[in-house]
Design an enzyme around this catalytic site. Sequence first.
Site, PDB file in Angstrom:
ATOM      1  N   ALA A 153      36.102  32.094 -23.709  1.00 39.52           N
ATOM      2  CA  ALA A 153      37.320  31.905 -24.856  1.00 39.52           C
ATOM      3  C   ALA A 153      36.900  30.775 -26.010  1.00 39.52           C
ATOM      4  CB  ALA A 153      38.422  31.451 -23.878  1.00 39.52           C
TER       5      ALA A 153
ATOM      6  N   SER B 262      36.118  38.253 -23.611  1.00 38.30           N
ATOM      7  CA  SER B 262      36.950  37.118 -23.095  1.00 38.30           C
ATOM      8  C   SER B 262      38.302  38.045 -23.181  1.00 38.30           C
ATOM      9  CB  SER B 262      36.780  35.238 -23.433  1.00 38.30           C
ATOM     10  OG  SER B 262      38.433  35.136 -22.715  1.00 38.30           O
TER      11      SER B 262
ATOM     12  N   TYR C 267      42.844  38.728 -17.800  1.00 37.38           N
ATOM     13  CA  TYR C 267      43.594  37.816 -16.677  1.00 37.38           C
ATOM     14  C   TYR C 267      44.558  39.033 -16.687  1.00 37.38           C
ATOM     15  CZ  TYR C 267      40.813  34.036 -17.963  1.00 37.38           C
ATOM     16  OH  TYR C 267      40.239  33.057 -18.029  1.00 37.38           O
TER      17      TYR C 267
ATOM     18  N   THR D 295      39.266  38.683 -14.017  1.00 38.26           N
ATOM     19  CA  THR D 295      39.636  37.667 -13.646  1.00 38.26           C
ATOM     20  C   THR D 295      39.952  36.992 -12.452  1.00 38.26           C
ATOM     21  OG1 THR D 295      38.181  36.213 -15.595  1.00 38.26           O
ATOM     22  CG2 THR D 295      38.752  35.057 -13.998  1.00 38.26           C
TER      23      THR D 295
ATOM     24  N   ARG E 158      42.240  19.413 -15.680  1.00 40.43           N
ATOM     25  CA  ARG E 158      40.901  19.570 -15.870  1.00 40.43           C
ATOM     26  C   ARG E 158      40.613  18.112 -17.662  1.00 40.43           C
ATOM     27  NH1 ARG E 158      40.224  25.700 -19.064  1.00 40.43           N
ATOM     28  NH2 ARG E 158      40.365  26.663 -17.056  1.00 40.43           N
TER      29      ARG E 158
ATOM     30  N   LYS F 197      36.011  39.127 -10.917  1.00 38.82           N
ATOM     31  CA  LYS F 197      35.100  38.165 -11.271  1.00 38.82           C
ATOM     32  C   LYS F 197      35.855  36.994 -10.755  1.00 38.82           C
ATOM     33  CE  LYS F 197      33.664  35.634 -14.722  1.00 38.82           C
ATOM     34  NZ  LYS F 197      34.157  34.044 -14.687  1.00 38.82           N
TER      35      LYS F 197
ATOM     36  N   HIS G 128      33.922  29.796 -11.904  1.00 42.08           N
ATOM     37  CA  HIS G 128      35.457  29.752 -13.351  1.00 42.08           C
ATOM     38  C   HIS G 128      34.420  28.500 -14.178  1.00 42.08           C
ATOM     39  CE1 HIS G 128      38.178  31.352 -15.655  1.00 42.08           C
ATOM     40  NE2 HIS G 128      37.395  30.236 -15.897  1.00 42.08           N
TER      41      HIS G 128
ATOM     42  N   ARG H 206      35.908  25.107 -13.395  1.00 44.61           N
ATOM     43  CA  ARG H 206      37.011  24.888 -14.616  1.00 44.61           C
ATOM     44  C   ARG H 206      38.225  24.958 -12.991  1.00 44.61           C
ATOM     45  NH1 ARG H 206      35.866  24.665 -20.020  1.00 44.61           N
ATOM     46  NH2 ARG H 206      37.717  25.493 -20.239  1.00 44.61           N
TER      47      ARG H 206
ATOM     48  N   GLY I 291      26.913  30.765 -19.394  1.00 40.31           N
ATOM     49  CA  GLY I 291      28.143  31.112 -20.370  1.00 40.31           C
ATOM     50  C   GLY I 291      27.738  29.636 -21.352  1.00 40.31           C
TER      51      GLY I 291
END
Length: 337
Positions: A67, A94, A118, A144, A153, A207, A231, A234, A285
Amino acid sequence: MRDRIGRAAHDYFAGGAGAEITLRDNHAAWNRIALAPRVLRGVGERDTAVTLLGERRRHPVLVAPMAYQRHAHDEGELAMARGAAATGTPMILSSQTTTAPADVARAMGETARWMQLYVFRDRALSFEIVEAAREGGYEALVITVDFPLGGRRDREIASGFTATHPTFLNHGENLSPDVRHTRHDPDLTWDDIAVFAEASALPVVLKGILHPADAELAVQAGAAGLVVSNHGGRQLDTVVSGADALAPVIDAVDGRADVLVDGGVRRGWDVAKAIALGANGVLVGRHALWGLARGGAEGVERVLSDLVDEFDSTLALLGCRTPDELSRDHILTAPWA
């Protein structure tokens, strides 16, 4: 890198959930795997190509969906796309892109692109992405499935990251992380997968699979592929790494769908280990994102080119001419693990 893009953006991209144990283990897990080369195999002629979703690809590396790429570089996803296209690397865009999918598609040219999805409470938002994928010539829909809600986080919270570049779905409006995360549908189930497969008329890749039982369910749900992923560390701290989860998932799938993996892949020998374990491809990534932050499209191109070149040399040093010749015979538990 923090000086280049600012502390908040750096900590958003670099950080993980909780104490970041899984974030650190994602790469450490690849280092716990040792390689066992074979010699005198005549490797002067090699080919790094693989087949993914029925199509021949120049190599097994793809750019993972990430993102807010304009927070890493002014040209964001456009520069990432140009760097990926220069190396024949498929890019997964994304849902939280800060660049319109149609513009990214044009930047990719003839190189394959997939769209990450998403699933939101407001299904209209998700179907907006599906339609953009169809119109933009995206080859697959990557749903995802490990984000019923956002993970905690701590580093991101401490830095106070707020998106200042609106995403495609926000239609020019800046939203806080908390507001964005409330959009996700925590009631998503296996029954919803077929709905998006039918709406997109595209192969669906799931995913966020870590458990072999979920891999079996993914195949039963009609997934053409799945990504073994936590992920990027995360979502939930102390979950299993992609490297450790990969082999059991591959065994459960048993060739009925393509299996990819992400998390901590930084070197060509990491790619080789994944393929030797049975993966069809790997997603990269942060490694690509740091290339973007350092040098835009040229930075991305250099990172991906170096990774593919290193994979090619790893093939030779393992005694293999193609990725198909890699197998678990080339894998050992590292004595230093």
